[in-house]
Every structure is written in C-alpha cells, then in structure tokens.
Scaffold this active site. Structure first.
Site, PDB file in Angstrom:
ATOM      1  N   LYS A   1      39.046  53.552  43.674  1.00  0.00           N
ATOM      2  CA  LYS A   1      38.260  52.965  42.574  1.00  0.00           C
ATOM      3  C   LYS A   1      37.485  51.771  43.103  1.00  0.00           C
ATOM      4  CE  LYS A   1      40.675  48.936  41.797  1.00  0.00           C
ATOM      5  NZ  LYS A   1      40.239  47.637  42.263  1.00  0.00           N
TER       6      LYS A   1
ATOM      7  N   ASP B   1      47.048  48.751  38.292  1.00  0.00           N
ATOM      8  CA  ASP B   1      45.872  49.602  38.508  1.00  0.00           C
ATOM      9  C   ASP B   1      46.149  51.082  38.263  1.00  0.00           C
ATOM     10  OD1 ASP B   1      43.945  47.722  39.165  1.00  0.00           O
ATOM     11  OD2 ASP B   1      44.353  47.811  41.322  1.00  0.00           O
TER      12      ASP B   1
HETATM   13  O1  C5P Z   1      50.707  45.064  38.801  1.00  0.00           O
HETATM   14  P1  C5P Z   1      50.546  44.796  40.241  1.00  0.00           P
HETATM   15  O2  C5P Z   1      51.880  44.633  40.935  1.00  0.00           O
HETATM   16  O3  C5P Z   1      49.693  45.803  40.953  1.00  0.00           O
HETATM   17  O4  C5P Z   1      49.777  43.426  40.377  1.00  0.00           O
HETATM   18  C1  C5P Z   1      49.729  42.701  41.593  1.00  0.00           C
HETATM   19  C2  C5P Z   1      49.581  41.223  41.294  1.00  0.00           C
HETATM   20  O5  C5P Z   1      48.292  40.959  40.749  1.00  0.00           O
HETATM   21  C3  C5P Z   1      50.550  40.711  40.265  1.00  0.00           C
HETATM   22  O6  C5P Z   1      51.736  40.258  40.863  1.00  0.00           O
HETATM   23  C4  C5P Z   1      49.806  39.559  39.642  1.00  0.00           C
HETATM   24  O7  C5P Z   1      49.938  38.424  40.457  1.00  0.00           O
HETATM   25  C5  C5P Z   1      48.356  39.982  39.733  1.00  0.00           C
HETATM   26  N1  C5P Z   1      47.825  40.546  38.481  1.00  0.00           N
HETATM   27  C6  C5P Z   1      47.574  39.701  37.414  1.00  0.00           C
HETATM   28  N2  C5P Z   1      47.057  40.214  36.261  1.00  0.00           N
HETATM   29  C7  C5P Z   1      46.783  41.520  36.141  1.00  0.00           C
HETATM   30  C8  C5P Z   1      47.024  42.406  37.215  1.00  0.00           C
HETATM   31  C9  C5P Z   1      47.547  41.885  38.376  1.00  0.00           C
HETATM   32  O8  C5P Z   1      47.826  38.501  37.506  1.00  0.00           O
HETATM   33  N3  C5P Z   1      46.266  41.986  35.000  1.00  0.00           N
END
Ligand code: C5P
Length: 329
Positions: free
Chosen positions: A17, A150
């Site tokens: 993406k 994501d």
């Molecule tokens: O959800 P995921 O583990 O992929 O997200 C990685 C990091 O990105 C999270 O630990 C967070 O710090 C940040 N994040 C965020 N807000 C979001 C998505 C991700 O702060 N909506």
C-alpha cells in the site's frame, strides 16, 4: 474440514500500500492516534500460498526476502488471529487444522509499504477459506486489527479511506480509466513507525507544518475518489498530496538523510515526491505505468552515476508500478 488444499493450495496476491494522505490526530488514551488516510494498493505484491500442514503447528517458508529476518512473522500471526476468531464464531469443536504457508516476498520490508500487514491479511483470508469458515465483517476486521493497525485496510481490496486506529475502512472505488502509474523509491534506511509517532507527540521540531491542511487535503481526496477520479486528475493533485503526510517531519528528525533524498528525488524527477506512512518509501505519481517505467529507468541511471544520494545500506530500490493493484508487480 480442510478441503483438498494439498492439491490446490489457496493462492493470494498480497499487494503493498501507499498512503496518498496521512493526517494524524492527537494521541488517544490507548496510545494510538486517530488517523485520516487515503490508502491505495499498488501493483507491487507478495504472493502467498496456503495448504494443509503436515506437522502439529502452522509453518511458513519464505523466499525472496532481502534484509534481516523478521523477528515477528505476520503471516503466522494472521493465521493465528483467523483461528482464534473462527473458534469464537463456530465453537470449540471446529476442526481448524495446521496450515503450511509459502510466501514469495517482493515488497521491501519495514518500508512504509505495509508488506507484512498485507501478508497477514492475505494469510487471515486464506486460512478462513482453507477451513471453510465465514466470519461476519466486523469479526474479520477485529481479527485483522488484532494483528496490526494497517491490516484491516487490506480486507477492502482497493483504495480506501482509513480512520480510527486503522480499523475503520471505507472503500473508495472511484479511480477511473487507465491505472495511474506510481514510482516507488525505497532508500535503505530504517525508520521505526512507533518512534515516528512518539516523535510527533514529543518533539516540537517533528510537528507537521500544518495539520489542519493535511486533514482538509485528505478529506478532499477521499471525496474526489468517491465521486470518480482519472489518473490525470490524480497526478494534478500530487503537489498537494505530497505535503499531506503528518509524519514527514517526525521521520526527518529520526532520519535526516531522508529529507535530502526526497529533495534530490523531486529535483531529478521534476515532480512532487510524497512519503508513504512513516517512510522511508517515497512516491511520485504518473499518468500511466509506461511513464512511471520511463522515470524508473532514468532514475536508475542517475543513481548509478551518483546523482541520487544513497544513504544507508546501499542503493535505493526503485520500482515502477500502478495504483489499484491488478498487475502482479
Ligand atoms: O498497530 P501497529 O503495531 O502496526 O502500530 C505500530 C505503532 O504505530 C504503534 O505502536 C503506535 O506507536 C503507532 N500507531 C499509532 N496510531 C495508529 C497506528 C499506529 O500511534 N493509528
């Protein structure tokens, strides 16, 4: 009951993406941030096949990986999330046997292209298909979101507006006519997404130039994609879109070289250059795949001649493809 997957593995194309916009709201009590992002799949993709496993546990074989091995494999997490959700849905007696997954990796990893998240979504869907389990839409999304922010986007299989933490996905199926071309350049620099979001909260230098304008640009693009937009029209908006990512400054405070690469790229290409997610992948939009391919060839020459800075662990990866998937990049 797993139906004959030994003979007929379930094959899924897992596209990368790109964020065309990324407007970020304040940090929430759960530590995540409210997003407003127009995300599009591109023709660059991994290929996942899933069949009945022979051991006691799910297994994964990866080919084509470049870079360090991933510490936390998202294909296996996608299958595990599917199993947990399937068990809740169909009860404890359901036969949700071990699966063997094979992944052909083409998407650069840890690049802002969400390759691992796409692999997880593909694994989740393939596992459910292998077990013959259908989940309600909200259960599929919850299972995807449990793997990463994501992941739910990839269940939409097309351009979408992504909000909330990433779990509110509204399909935007309005890209019309010939697919837009996109040039994707991934410098070999490491950016931690979590660190970029943390910088955004903590460092005044990492604040976006104008958060309100990213949000307005993101809403406009979502509206236009809902109504219908042709490749030429999308390309005309590239200047605005290239400034509509609230993580650009945060990433630049972590990896200052990326700002120089981005400027050099914009100069060489003579067009706006945006950043996907927390980077380091940069993008430029073209009216067609042919135009993007011509730009990729010229850029490869420029890089070989030292006219494009290549910080980090080697030359940047340069890939020309289309927006919206379809072509197996
Ligand atoms: O959800 P995921 O583990 O992929 O997200 C990685 C990091 O990105 C999270 O630990 C967070 O710090 C940040 N994040 C965020 N807000 C979001 C998505 C991700 O702060 N909506």
């Amino acid at each position: 009951m797993i139906a004959e997957p030994d003979l007929h593995p379930i094959v899924r194309i897992a596209p990368a993406k790109v964020n065309l916009t990324l407007a970020i709201g304040p940090r929430r009590p759960d530590g995540y941030h409210e997003l407003h992002s127009v995300m599009v799949p591109i023709g660059l993709a991994d290929r996942l096949s899933v069949s009945r496993g022979h051991g006691a546990e799910d297994s994964l074989h990866v080919t084509g990986e470049d870079g360090p091995p991933r510490p936390d494999d998202l294909v296996l997490r996608g299958i595990a999330a599917a199993r947990a959700a399937a068990r809740r849905s169909v009860g404890p007696g359901a036969e949700l046997g071990p699966l063997a997954a094979r992944l052909e990796k083409r998407i650069p990893i840890a690049a802002g292209l969400a390759g691992g998240s796409s692999d997880a979504a593909a694994a989740l869907e393939a596992a459910l298909e292998a077990w013959g389990v259908t989940l309600a839409g909200h259960d599929r999304i919850a299972a995807a979101a449990s793997v990463g922010s994501d992941v739910p986007f990839f269940l939409a299989h097309g351009p979408a507006l992504v909000e909330g933490r990433g779990e509110q996905v509204t399909p935007l199926r309005g890209l019309r006519g010939e697919p837009a071309g996109i040039l994707v350049v991934t410098p070999r620099l490491h950016v931690s997404t979590a660190a970029a979001f943390a910088r955004l909260d903590e460092d005044p230098d990492a604040a976006p130039a104008d958060r309100a304008s990213s949000r307005v640009s993101s809403s406009h693009l979502a509206d236009e994609l809902r109504a219908g937009l042709r490749a030429d029209d999308l390309v005309l908006r590239a200047g605005v879109l290239s400034t509509a990512n609230d993580l650009v400054n945060a990433t630049a405070t972590l990896v200052p070289e990326l700002r120089r690469v981005r400027r050099g790229l914009a100069r060489l290409l003579g067009r706006p250059v945006g950043q996907s997610g927390s980077g380091p992948t940069l993008w430029a939009l073209y009216p067609s795949a042919t135009d993007a391919e011509a730009a990729a060839s010229a850029l490869a020459v420029a890089q070989a001649e030292g006219r494009l800075e290549a910080p980090g662990d080697g030359p940047a990866q340069i890939i020309a493809t289309t927006i919206g998937g379809g072509r197996d990049g």
